[in-house]
Design an enzyme around this catalytic site. Sequence first.
Site, PDB file in Angstrom:
ATOM      1  N   SER A 202      -5.742   3.549   4.635  1.00  0.00           N
ATOM      2  CA  SER A 202      -5.287   2.748   3.488  1.00  0.00           C
ATOM      3  C   SER A 202      -6.423   2.005   2.805  1.00  0.00           C
ATOM      4  CB  SER A 202      -4.215   1.748   3.946  1.00  0.00           C
ATOM      5  OG  SER A 202      -3.468   1.285   2.849  1.00  0.00           O
TER       6      SER A 202
ATOM      7  N   LYS B 165       3.063   6.469   5.093  1.00  0.00           N
ATOM      8  CA  LYS B 165       2.236   5.391   4.544  1.00  0.00           C
ATOM      9  C   LYS B 165       2.796   4.023   4.884  1.00  0.00           C
ATOM     10  CE  LYS B 165      -1.404   4.126   2.556  1.00  0.00           C
ATOM     11  NZ  LYS B 165      -1.374   3.039   3.554  1.00  0.00           N
TER      12      LYS B 165
ATOM     13  N   LYS C 274       0.021   3.703  -2.700  1.00  0.00           N
ATOM     14  CA  LYS C 274      -1.002   4.750  -2.599  1.00  0.00           C
ATOM     15  C   LYS C 274      -0.402   6.146  -2.464  1.00  0.00           C
ATOM     16  CE  LYS C 274      -4.652   1.848  -0.575  1.00  0.00           C
ATOM     17  NZ  LYS C 274      -3.973   0.585  -0.238  1.00  0.00           N
TER      18      LYS C 274
ATOM     19  N   SER D  89       0.795  -1.233   0.000  1.00  0.00           N
ATOM     20  CA  SER D  89       0.000   0.000   0.000  1.00  0.00           C
ATOM     21  C   SER D  89       0.823   1.277   0.000  1.00  0.00           C
ATOM     22  CB  SER D  89      -0.954   0.005   1.199  1.00  0.00           C
ATOM     23  OG  SER D  89      -2.048  -0.856   0.963  1.00  0.00           O
TER      24      SER D  89
END
Length: 466
Positions: free
Chosen positions: A162, A290, A105, A102
Amino acid sequence: MKLKKSKPTTTKRHLVRKSVASVLLLNMLCFSLVPAMALAEGTQGTQTEAPSTKPASQKNAASKIPSVESLDLQVRSAILLEPVSGQVLLNVNGDLALPPASMTKMMTEYIVADLVKKGQFAWDDVVTVRKNAAKTVGSRIFLAEGDQHTIEELYTAMAMASANDATVALAEHVAGSELAFVDMMNEEAKRMGMKTAHFANSTGLDIKDMPKEFQPDSTEETVMSAMDAAILAKYIVTDHPDFNRFTTIQSKKFRERDKQPMINLNYMLEANKSVTNFKQFAYEGMDGLKTGHTANAGNCFTGTAIRNGVRYISVVMGTSSEKSRFVETRKVLDYGFNNFETKQIVAPKVTVAGSEFVTVKKAKDTQVPLVTDQGVDFVIPKGADTSTLEAKVTMNNETLTAPLKQGTKVGTVTYSYKPAGMDQTLEKTVNLITAQDAEKANWFKLFMRAIGEFFGDLFNGIKNLF
């Protein structure tokens, strides 16, 4: 008997030389006016490269910093980067292309925020959820086809929790389809100078986990090195400094009717120091960025923290557990904050030894002072000796003629410095500029200067005859 006197030979030679010199002077004076004006300016010799300057005294003392090996990092790769200078302070397999999960992202976040910043979209624009987003699995907020939410609501769910479905909904809204958005992601990666990055979707999911009808034709999975992730994070914190208004939200309900709020997956947020379950991970200054996890990627985290105005970006990839990604991140960030400092090595607007002036033709004052246009900051080991700094001047190969404005670039200065305890040589190039206006001299001054230069050259030539 009358004796005839004879003159000494030396006297004859003196008379001959004097006569010759007089004839030469008279002839040259007859043709002096035009040549004098031509000689007034002369030809400026341009310096193409000045020798390196190094202080006479050089100290050997420097702060000792621990080796990267001593950190015993339990990761597949890691990077520590200072985003202003772009200096890499720690690198463990940093160029190895790995599945980022993720952390993918971050690119979706950057593109959406950038389009909002440019006015192509607004945070309060309404997004209608499509089939692809509704069928997306993994971490999600359970969007249904036809649901409507603002870009800001979906962006918040993506950045802090997320949410895969929110991410796909944003991608489709911006580009028309997720695959079209992926093209935008890969183009941005090239622009940013990311060398290994390839995006297959907007979320970081493995292709097989995407809704079948929306999978790409290619089987090439999403990959990104730790260095590429750090570069991407650098663009986020630099171009969108308000990123942390999303990434520091600890918990929030996506819908009022939801029983449970979304929880920020970044356990290291400084605000978590008062949260029982997360206070062991809370880190001073942490405000992003993140997390990521898939079976192939393991556990990953791109973190960023700021203390006393200094920000570092850390990336760890392929850790063994959810908690270990935060433990390893702490090691990486501590390495930066404990051992390095950002220091101004050279102040702005200073002169450079050997290049204090430049000649400007037709100026009132032909010698115009030069200074650098900006200072030089490096991230160096705390307390490091900076006396080994070197400066290399390169002048533009052009003739300068008045009038000339203050701040005119006439060359560059490249400062280089290799701190003890670091493998890399740090370099920064700044401009060498004029420190004041160079006004054009009036015609009379130019004429008198020409006459003076002409006669100066003339009598120097005559003097050399003797």
